[in-house]
Design an enzyme around this catalytic site. Structure first.
Site, PDB file in Angstrom:
ATOM      1  N   ARG A   1      99.135  -6.544  31.007  1.00 20.10           N
ATOM      2  CA  ARG A   1      99.159  -8.102  31.120  1.00 20.10           C
ATOM      3  C   ARG A   1      98.123  -8.071  32.121  1.00 20.10           C
ATOM      4  NH1 ARG A   1     102.018  -7.457  27.323  1.00 20.10           N
ATOM      5  NH2 ARG A   1     103.924  -8.848  26.650  1.00 20.10           N
TER       6      ARG A   1
ATOM      7  N   SER B   1     106.931 -15.375  27.806  1.00 15.57           N
ATOM      8  CA  SER B   1     107.420 -14.669  28.964  1.00 15.57           C
ATOM      9  C   SER B   1     106.805 -15.218  30.095  1.00 15.57           C
ATOM     10  CB  SER B   1     106.989 -13.291  29.058  1.00 15.57           C
ATOM     11  OG  SER B   1     107.772 -12.437  27.928  1.00 15.57           O
TER      12      SER B   1
ATOM     13  N   GLU C   1     103.432 -14.791  34.646  1.00 12.37           N
ATOM     14  CA  GLU C   1     102.474 -14.155  33.565  1.00 12.37           C
ATOM     15  C   GLU C   1     101.596 -15.306  33.236  1.00 12.37           C
ATOM     16  OE1 GLU C   1     103.551 -12.048  29.938  1.00 12.37           O
ATOM     17  OE2 GLU C   1     102.438 -13.616  29.314  1.00 12.37           O
TER      18      GLU C   1
HETATM   19  P1  FAD Z   1      95.021 -19.853  26.918  1.00 13.80           P
HETATM   20  O1  FAD Z   1      96.476 -20.027  27.413  1.00 13.80           O
HETATM   21  O2  FAD Z   1      94.181 -20.862  26.474  1.00 13.80           O
HETATM   22  O3  FAD Z   1      94.204 -19.034  28.225  1.00 13.80           O
HETATM   23  C1  FAD Z   1      94.926 -18.023  28.702  1.00 13.80           C
HETATM   24  C2  FAD Z   1      93.870 -17.328  29.727  1.00 13.80           C
HETATM   25  O4  FAD Z   1      92.671 -16.729  29.210  1.00 13.80           O
HETATM   26  C3  FAD Z   1      93.436 -18.732  30.836  1.00 13.80           C
HETATM   27  O5  FAD Z   1      93.150 -17.886  32.052  1.00 13.80           O
HETATM   28  C4  FAD Z   1      92.048 -18.603  30.411  1.00 13.80           C
HETATM   29  O6  FAD Z   1      91.011 -19.055  31.327  1.00 13.80           O
HETATM   30  C5  FAD Z   1      91.491 -17.427  29.605  1.00 13.80           C
HETATM   31  N1  FAD Z   1      90.749 -17.623  28.355  1.00 13.80           N
HETATM   32  C6  FAD Z   1      91.086 -18.251  27.048  1.00 13.80           C
HETATM   33  N2  FAD Z   1      89.885 -18.159  26.298  1.00 13.80           N
HETATM   34  C7  FAD Z   1      89.038 -17.329  27.110  1.00 13.80           C
HETATM   35  C8  FAD Z   1      87.506 -17.107  26.606  1.00 13.80           C
HETATM   36  N3  FAD Z   1      87.064 -17.368  25.610  1.00 13.80           N
HETATM   37  N4  FAD Z   1      86.892 -16.550  27.741  1.00 13.80           N
HETATM   38  C9  FAD Z   1      87.478 -16.331  28.826  1.00 13.80           C
HETATM   39  N5  FAD Z   1      88.573 -16.501  29.159  1.00 13.80           N
HETATM   40  C10 FAD Z   1      89.518 -17.133  28.423  1.00 13.80           C
HETATM   41  N6  FAD Z   1     101.604 -12.714  25.224  1.00 13.80           N
HETATM   42  C11 FAD Z   1     101.573 -11.492  24.966  1.00 13.80           C
HETATM   43  O7  FAD Z   1     100.549 -10.723  25.450  1.00 13.80           O
HETATM   44  N7  FAD Z   1     102.449 -10.685  24.352  1.00 13.80           N
HETATM   45  C12 FAD Z   1     103.424 -11.627  23.595  1.00 13.80           C
HETATM   46  O8  FAD Z   1     104.187 -10.984  22.810  1.00 13.80           O
HETATM   47  C13 FAD Z   1     103.368 -12.953  23.782  1.00 13.80           C
HETATM   48  N8  FAD Z   1     104.321 -13.719  23.187  1.00 13.80           N
HETATM   49  C14 FAD Z   1     104.194 -15.050  23.375  1.00 13.80           C
HETATM   50  C15 FAD Z   1     105.116 -16.092  22.868  1.00 13.80           C
HETATM   51  C16 FAD Z   1     104.836 -17.394  22.705  1.00 13.80           C
HETATM   52  C17 FAD Z   1     105.972 -18.070  22.242  1.00 13.80           C
HETATM   53  C18 FAD Z   1     104.012 -17.811  23.579  1.00 13.80           C
HETATM   54  C19 FAD Z   1     103.711 -19.457  23.677  1.00 13.80           C
HETATM   55  C20 FAD Z   1     103.021 -16.996  24.333  1.00 13.80           C
HETATM   56  C21 FAD Z   1     103.082 -15.789  24.030  1.00 13.80           C
HETATM   57  N9  FAD Z   1     102.287 -14.802  24.808  1.00 13.80           N
HETATM   58  C22 FAD Z   1     102.176 -13.253  24.633  1.00 13.80           C
HETATM   59  C23 FAD Z   1     101.309 -15.472  25.726  1.00 13.80           C
HETATM   60  C24 FAD Z   1     100.006 -15.836  24.931  1.00 13.80           C
HETATM   61  O9  FAD Z   1     100.196 -16.159  23.370  1.00 13.80           O
HETATM   62  C25 FAD Z   1      98.630 -14.993  25.012  1.00 13.80           C
HETATM   63  O10 FAD Z   1      98.456 -14.851  26.389  1.00 13.80           O
HETATM   64  C26 FAD Z   1      97.413 -15.449  24.305  1.00 13.80           C
HETATM   65  O11 FAD Z   1      96.423 -14.445  24.349  1.00 13.80           O
HETATM   66  C27 FAD Z   1      97.048 -16.555  25.025  1.00 13.80           C
HETATM   67  O12 FAD Z   1      96.121 -17.315  24.057  1.00 13.80           O
HETATM   68  P2  FAD Z   1      95.334 -18.594  24.220  1.00 13.80           P
HETATM   69  O13 FAD Z   1      94.220 -19.063  23.176  1.00 13.80           O
HETATM   70  O14 FAD Z   1      96.444 -19.626  24.051  1.00 13.80           O
HETATM   71  O15 FAD Z   1      94.818 -18.688  25.689  1.00 13.80           O
HETATM   72  N1  EPU Z   2     116.940  -9.390  27.595  1.00 11.89           N
HETATM   73  C1  EPU Z   2     118.039  -9.813  28.130  1.00 11.89           C
HETATM   74  N2  EPU Z   2     118.286 -11.259  28.169  1.00 11.89           N
HETATM   75  C2  EPU Z   2     117.411 -11.982  27.326  1.00 11.89           C
HETATM   76  C3  EPU Z   2     116.568 -11.319  26.588  1.00 11.89           C
HETATM   77  C4  EPU Z   2     116.354  -9.901  26.810  1.00 11.89           C
HETATM   78  O1  EPU Z   2     118.883  -9.212  29.162  1.00 11.89           O
HETATM   79  O2  EPU Z   2     117.642 -13.261  27.146  1.00 11.89           O
HETATM   80  C5  EPU Z   2     116.895  -7.820  27.769  1.00 11.89           C
HETATM   81  C6  EPU Z   2     117.331  -7.073  26.607  1.00 11.89           C
HETATM   82  O3  EPU Z   2     118.028  -5.760  27.552  1.00 11.89           O
HETATM   83  C7  EPU Z   2     116.335  -6.451  25.946  1.00 11.89           C
HETATM   84  C8  EPU Z   2     115.253  -6.378  27.121  1.00 11.89           C
HETATM   85  O4  EPU Z   2     115.445  -7.613  27.853  1.00 11.89           O
HETATM   86  O5  EPU Z   2     116.516  -5.377  25.171  1.00 11.89           O
HETATM   87  C9  EPU Z   2     113.781  -6.490  26.304  1.00 11.89           C
HETATM   88  O6  EPU Z   2     113.663  -7.920  25.790  1.00 11.89           O
HETATM   89  P1  EPU Z   2     112.542  -8.024  24.750  1.00 11.89           P
HETATM   90  O7  EPU Z   2     112.368  -7.164  23.731  1.00 11.89           O
HETATM   91  O8  EPU Z   2     112.612  -9.463  24.249  1.00 11.89           O
HETATM   92  O9  EPU Z   2     111.242  -7.955  25.604  1.00 11.89           O
HETATM   93  P2  EPU Z   2     110.857  -8.330  27.009  1.00 11.89           P
HETATM   94  O10 EPU Z   2     110.666  -7.370  27.896  1.00 11.89           O
HETATM   95  O11 EPU Z   2     111.473  -9.412  27.580  1.00 11.89           O
HETATM   96  C10 EPU Z   2     108.220  -8.198  26.447  1.00 11.89           C
HETATM   97  C11 EPU Z   2     106.907  -8.891  26.578  1.00 11.89           C
HETATM   98  C12 EPU Z   2     107.019 -10.006  25.398  1.00 11.89           C
HETATM   99  C13 EPU Z   2     106.870  -9.247  24.270  1.00 11.89           C
HETATM  100  C14 EPU Z   2     108.089  -8.437  24.114  1.00 11.89           C
HETATM  101  C15 EPU Z   2     108.056  -7.263  22.985  1.00 11.89           C
HETATM  102  C16 EPU Z   2     106.359  -9.252  28.815  1.00 11.89           C
HETATM  103  C17 EPU Z   2     106.369 -10.168  30.075  1.00 11.89           C
HETATM  104  N3  EPU Z   2     106.820  -9.646  27.757  1.00 11.89           N
HETATM  105  O12 EPU Z   2     109.467  -9.074  26.677  1.00 11.89           O
HETATM  106  O13 EPU Z   2     105.652 -10.781  25.663  1.00 11.89           O
HETATM  107  O14 EPU Z   2     106.613  -9.835  22.942  1.00 11.89           O
HETATM  108  O15 EPU Z   2     108.270  -7.472  25.308  1.00 11.89           O
HETATM  109  O16 EPU Z   2     107.210  -6.339  22.984  1.00 11.89           O
HETATM  110  O17 EPU Z   2     105.986  -8.009  29.137  1.00 11.89           O
HETATM  111  C18 EPU Z   2     104.709 -12.549  26.586  1.00 11.89           C
HETATM  112  O18 EPU Z   2     103.997 -11.828  27.145  1.00 11.89           O
HETATM  113  O19 EPU Z   2     104.518 -13.823  26.726  1.00 11.89           O
HETATM  114  C19 EPU Z   2     105.763 -11.925  25.707  1.00 11.89           C
HETATM  115  C20 EPU Z   2     106.546 -12.836  24.892  1.00 11.89           C
END
Ligand code: FAD
Ligand code: EPU
Length: 338
Positions: A166, A237, A333
């Site tokens: 991240r 997250s 994050e």
């Molecule tokens: P923004 O939120 O608009 O921007 C994020 C950052 O990137 C800001 O600091 C911004 O300045 C910068 N930025 C954006 N575009 C540019 C550009 N063109 N040039 C330079 N800087 C830029 N993230 C994960 O890694 N894994 C996940 O599984 C995951 N699951 C998610 C689930 C949900 C429900 C939500 C809401 C978010 C999740 N995220 C996850 C976080 C998010 O989706 C990612 O970080 C995504 O890449 C953000 O994209 P955005 O276009 O919305 O960026």
């Molecule tokens: N868990 C709990 N309670 C909950 C949810 C999860 O105890 O309510 C525990 C369980 O033991 C579970 C473990 O957490 O097995 C891991 O949960 P999960 O697989 O959902 O993954 P996470 O570590 O919570 C990370 C990323 C997610 C990504 C998932 C799948 C980070 C900060 N988050 O979540 O990314 O989608 O793994 O790979 O690394 C994001 O970055 O926004 C994001 C959603």
């Protein structure tokens, strides 16, 4: 320059936490001319330029004293095509999930585990998006963009991007300094199946696995496990999973032996922040209009009427309780502005 001034005055900035936010300007950038106009405006007003995508990983203030820059280019072009792999150039304005689905349909494999992550391609390098055992850094060859001080076009090779968990140079030294306009990614022409992530393995290991099956299972898992931001506004997250040294892990395990642990290649240990938050009894905890999701303890949801201060107060409370109970520091994050 005239185009820059013609575009949006004091625009509302959309974000998946549904926080009210107005920026001094919201400008769509199509090329070098637009970047130079934006730099001139920044010099004239003394206000900063801030790149943004879809707002799915940001915690925005009511007023953003800046010009928000959004890249419109959503094109995908084929740079090279061999028997084993393709290299694509993708505009920063392309939807990430759309790219994952389209590449899979074209027989270009690798991104399946990263399905359904919200946001645009331009944000993918910023925090090196990752899920279900894969991360963006595994596929990127180069990142293209503009230096927002000099206006110079620049290309960074993957090795220069300082990708980590991240993390990247775009979140550190180049934050708000580098506007990402396109990325080059290399994908395989043969399916690369990666189902080591435990929950993925448990759903898929019993049958012959196709890339399409991985994609569909990841989509289904995410729909089950994460609150839908369009119904329950959130930023995914809210905290990173903390990385502990061997000694810190032993200390934590002496009080919490069941904490989920993921050993890292460098000898450190990632532990589950969701588990710690849940264990601390914080599930459902609320401050103002922000709540710890019932569906996933690592996600802060709002009721659509929350202010940034509600979200920050709840986040601070979670950090304090987890630090007090487990001596573990949680780092947010999403980017917190203002
Ligand atoms: P923004 O939120 O608009 O921007 C994020 C950052 O990137 C800001 O600091 C911004 O300045 C910068 N930025 C954006 N575009 C540019 C550009 N063109 N040039 C330079 N800087 C830029 N993230 C994960 O890694 N894994 C996940 O599984 C995951 N699951 C998610 C689930 C949900 C429900 C939500 C809401 C978010 C999740 N995220 C996850 C976080 C998010 O989706 C990612 O970080 C995504 O890449 C953000 O994209 P955005 O276009 O919305 O960026
Ligand atoms: N868990 C709990 N309670 C909950 C949810 C999860 O105890 O309510 C525990 C369980 O033991 C579970 C473990 O957490 O097995 C891991 O949960 P999960 O697989 O959902 O993954 P996470 O570590 O919570 C990370 C990323 C997610 C990504 C998932 C799948 C980070 C900060 N988050 O979540 O990314 O989608 O793994 O790979 O690394 C994001 O970055 O926004 C994001 C959603």
């Amino acid at each position: 320059m005239s185009d820059f001034y013609a575009q949006g005055q004091a625009d509302a900035i959309a974000n998946t936490l549904a926080l009210p936010c107005t920026a001094r300007r919201l400008v769509t950038v199509c090329g070098a001319q637009d970047v130079l106009a934006a730099i001139a405006w920044a010099k004239e007003t003394g206000l900063p330029l801030m790149p943004l995508g879809q707002g799915s990983n940001v915690v925005l203030p009511p007023m953003l004293e800046a010009a928000v820059l959004k890249v419109s280019d959503a094109t995908v072009s084929l740079l090279s095509d061999t028997q084993s792999a393709v290299t694509l150039r993708v505009g920063a304005g392309k939807g990430w999930h759309e790219l994952v689905a389209e590449t899979l349909d074209s027989g270009f494999y690798g991104l399946e585990n990263l399905a359904l992550i919200p946001g645009l391609v331009g944000a993918a390098p910023v925090q090196n998006i990752g899920a279900y055992g894969r991360e963006f850094a595994e596929f990127v060859v180069a990142v293209h963009g503009f230096d927002l001080v000099t206006g110079a076009a620049q290309t960074l090779a993957a090795a220069e991007c300082e990708f980590g968990y991240r993390d990247s140079v775009f979140k550190q030294g180049l934050q708000d300094r580098f506007l990402i306009t396109a990325v080059d990614i290399k994908l395989s022409r043969t399916a690369v199946i990666s189902i080591d992530y435990p929950v993925l393995k448990s759903r898929l290991s019993h049958r012959a696995v196709s890339a399409k099956a991985v994609f569909e299972t990841v989509v289904a898992l995410r729909r089950e496990r994460l609150p839908d931001p369009w119904k329950n506004p959130n930023a995914g997250s809210f905290f990173k999973n903390p990385i502990l040294s061997a000694q810190q892990l032993l200390d934590l395990q002496s009080v919490e032996p069941k904490v989920p642990v993921y050993p890292q290649a460098d000898g450190q240990f990632k532990v589950s922040a969701a588990w710690l938050i849940e264990r601390a009894g914080l599930r459902g905890c609320a401050k103002g209009a922000a709540t710890i999701s019932d569906q996933h303890a690592l996600v802060l949801v709002t009721d659509g009427k929350a202010k940034q201060s509600d979200v920050l107060e709840l986040a601070r409370h979670v950090q304090d309780v987890v630090e007090d109970q487990f001596s573990v520091a949680l780092e947010p994050e999403p980017r917190i502005y203002g």
